[in-house]
Design a protein around this motif. Structure first.
Motif, PDB file in Angstrom:
ATOM      1  N   ILE A   1       0.861  -1.177   0.000  1.00 16.65           N
ATOM      2  CA  ILE A   1       0.000   0.000   0.000  1.00 16.65           C
ATOM      3  C   ILE A   1       0.900   1.230   0.000  1.00 16.65           C
ATOM      4  O   ILE A   1       2.030   1.187   0.491  1.00 16.65           O
ATOM      5  CB  ILE A   1      -0.971   0.049   1.210  1.00 16.65           C
ATOM      6  N   TRP A   2       0.413   2.296  -0.596  1.00 15.26           N
ATOM      7  CA  TRP A   2       1.108   3.580  -0.576  1.00 15.26           C
ATOM      8  C   TRP A   2       0.345   4.493   0.357  1.00 15.26           C
ATOM      9  O   TRP A   2      -0.885   4.594   0.260  1.00 15.26           O
ATOM     10  CB  TRP A   2       1.155   4.200  -1.976  1.00 15.26           C
ATOM     11  N   VAL A   3       1.060   5.132   1.276  1.00 13.64           N
ATOM     12  CA  VAL A   3       0.424   6.089   2.172  1.00 13.64           C
ATOM     13  C   VAL A   3       1.082   7.450   1.999  1.00 13.64           C
ATOM     14  O   VAL A   3       2.270   7.540   1.686  1.00 13.64           O
ATOM     15  CB  VAL A   3       0.504   5.638   3.653  1.00 13.64           C
ATOM     16  N   ARG A   4       0.292   8.503   2.168  1.00 14.15           N
ATOM     17  CA  ARG A   4       0.806   9.870   2.078  1.00 14.15           C
ATOM     18  C   ARG A   4       0.741  10.490   3.457  1.00 14.15           C
ATOM     19  O   ARG A   4      -0.312  10.522   4.092  1.00 14.15           O
ATOM     20  CB  ARG A   4      -0.045  10.677   1.088  1.00 14.15           C
ATOM     21  N   LYS A   5       1.887  10.955   3.921  1.00 10.54           N
ATOM     22  CA  LYS A   5       1.936  11.590   5.236  1.00 10.54           C
ATOM     23  C   LYS A   5       1.224  12.939   5.169  1.00 10.54           C
ATOM     24  O   LYS A   5       1.453  13.718   4.249  1.00 10.54           O
ATOM     25  CB  LYS A   5       3.385  11.816   5.674  1.00 10.54           C
ATOM     26  N   THR A   6       0.366  13.209   6.136  1.00  4.45           N
ATOM     27  CA  THR A   6      -0.363  14.469   6.131  1.00  4.45           C
ATOM     28  C   THR A   6       0.531  15.634   6.537  1.00  4.45           C
ATOM     29  O   THR A   6       0.242  16.781   6.210  1.00  4.45           O
ATOM     30  CB  THR A   6      -1.598  14.409   7.055  1.00  4.45           C
ATOM     31  N   SER A   7       1.631  15.353   7.234  1.00  2.00           N
ATOM     32  CA  SER A   7       2.512  16.438   7.687  1.00  2.00           C
ATOM     33  C   SER A   7       3.233  17.120   6.528  1.00  2.00           C
ATOM     34  O   SER A   7       3.272  18.338   6.441  1.00  2.00           O
ATOM     35  CB  SER A   7       3.526  15.912   8.699  1.00  2.00           C
ATOM     36  N   ASP A   8       3.815  16.312   5.612  1.00  2.67           N
ATOM     37  CA  ASP A   8       4.609  16.913   4.530  1.00  2.67           C
ATOM     38  C   ASP A   8       4.253  16.366   3.143  1.00  2.67           C
ATOM     39  O   ASP A   8       4.953  16.642   2.180  1.00  2.67           O
ATOM     40  CB  ASP A   8       6.100  16.740   4.803  1.00  2.67           C
ATOM     41  N   SER A   9       3.193  15.578   3.044  1.00  2.00           N
ATOM     42  CA  SER A   9       2.701  15.023   1.771  1.00  2.00           C
ATOM     43  C   SER A   9       3.668  14.086   1.071  1.00  2.00           C
ATOM     44  O   SER A   9       3.502  13.806  -0.110  1.00  2.00           O
ATOM     45  CB  SER A   9       2.289  16.146   0.809  1.00  2.00           C
ATOM     46  N   THR A  10       4.684  13.586   1.767  1.00  2.00           N
ATOM     47  CA  THR A  10       5.569  12.592   1.144  1.00  2.00           C
ATOM     48  C   THR A  10       4.883  11.232   1.183  1.00  2.00           C
ATOM     49  O   THR A  10       4.083  10.955   2.077  1.00  2.00           O
ATOM     50  CB  THR A  10       6.935  12.505   1.862  1.00  2.00           C
ATOM     51  N   LYS A  11       5.212  10.407   0.184  1.00  2.00           N
ATOM     52  CA  LYS A  11       4.590   9.093   0.090  1.00  2.00           C
ATOM     53  C   LYS A  11       5.542   8.015   0.591  1.00  2.00           C
ATOM     54  O   LYS A  11       6.758   8.126   0.434  1.00  2.00           O
ATOM     55  CB  LYS A  11       4.191   8.787  -1.355  1.00  2.00           C
ATOM     56  N   MET A  12       4.972   6.993   1.188  1.00  2.00           N
ATOM     57  CA  MET A  12       5.727   5.844   1.666  1.00  2.00           C
ATOM     58  C   MET A  12       5.067   4.581   1.147  1.00  2.00           C
ATOM     59  O   MET A  12       3.842   4.508   1.071  1.00  2.00           O
ATOM     60  CB  MET A  12       5.711   5.765   3.203  1.00  2.00           C
ATOM     61  N   ARG A  13       5.905   3.581   0.804  1.00  2.71           N
ATOM     62  CA  ARG A  13       5.355   2.294   0.394  1.00  2.71           C
ATOM     63  C   ARG A  13       5.498   1.324   1.560  1.00  2.71           C
ATOM     64  O   ARG A  13       6.572   1.177   2.120  1.00  2.71           O
ATOM     65  CB  ARG A  13       6.103   1.759  -0.826  1.00  2.71           C
TER      66      ARG A  13
END
Length: 80
Positions: free
Chosen positions: A49-61
């Motif tokens: 799954i890909w998630v986007r951090k709400t703090s800085d909008s960076t994505k993590m897999r």
């Protein structure tokens, strides 16, 4: 004992910890080092799954194996 946690993906949804998670759902992502990140699921792939951090909008897999081995823990977050 290292108990494997149930995590699977079906029909574009993630089944994890006896709950279903879907794209654009607000979650908390907790890592092994007790970091708690506020995220939104941006997409659900075949085995990650890909998630986007709400703090800085960076994505993590995040891979299914990482969820099964409890390297990351997902918690529900209210949309408010």
């Amino acid at each position: 004992p290292a108990q494997r946690f149930e995590a699977r993906i079906e029909d574009g949804k993630l089944y994890y910890d006896k709950r279903w998670y879907h794209k654009s759902q607000a979650i908390y992502l907790e890592s092994k080092d007790n970091q708690k990140l506020s995220c939104v699921i941006s997409s659900v792939g075949a085995n990650e799954i890909w998630v986007r951090k709400t703090s800085d909008s960076t994505k993590m897999r995040i891979y299914l194996g990482q969820l099964q081995r409890r390297l990351f823990v997902i918690r529900r977050r209210s949309a408010a």
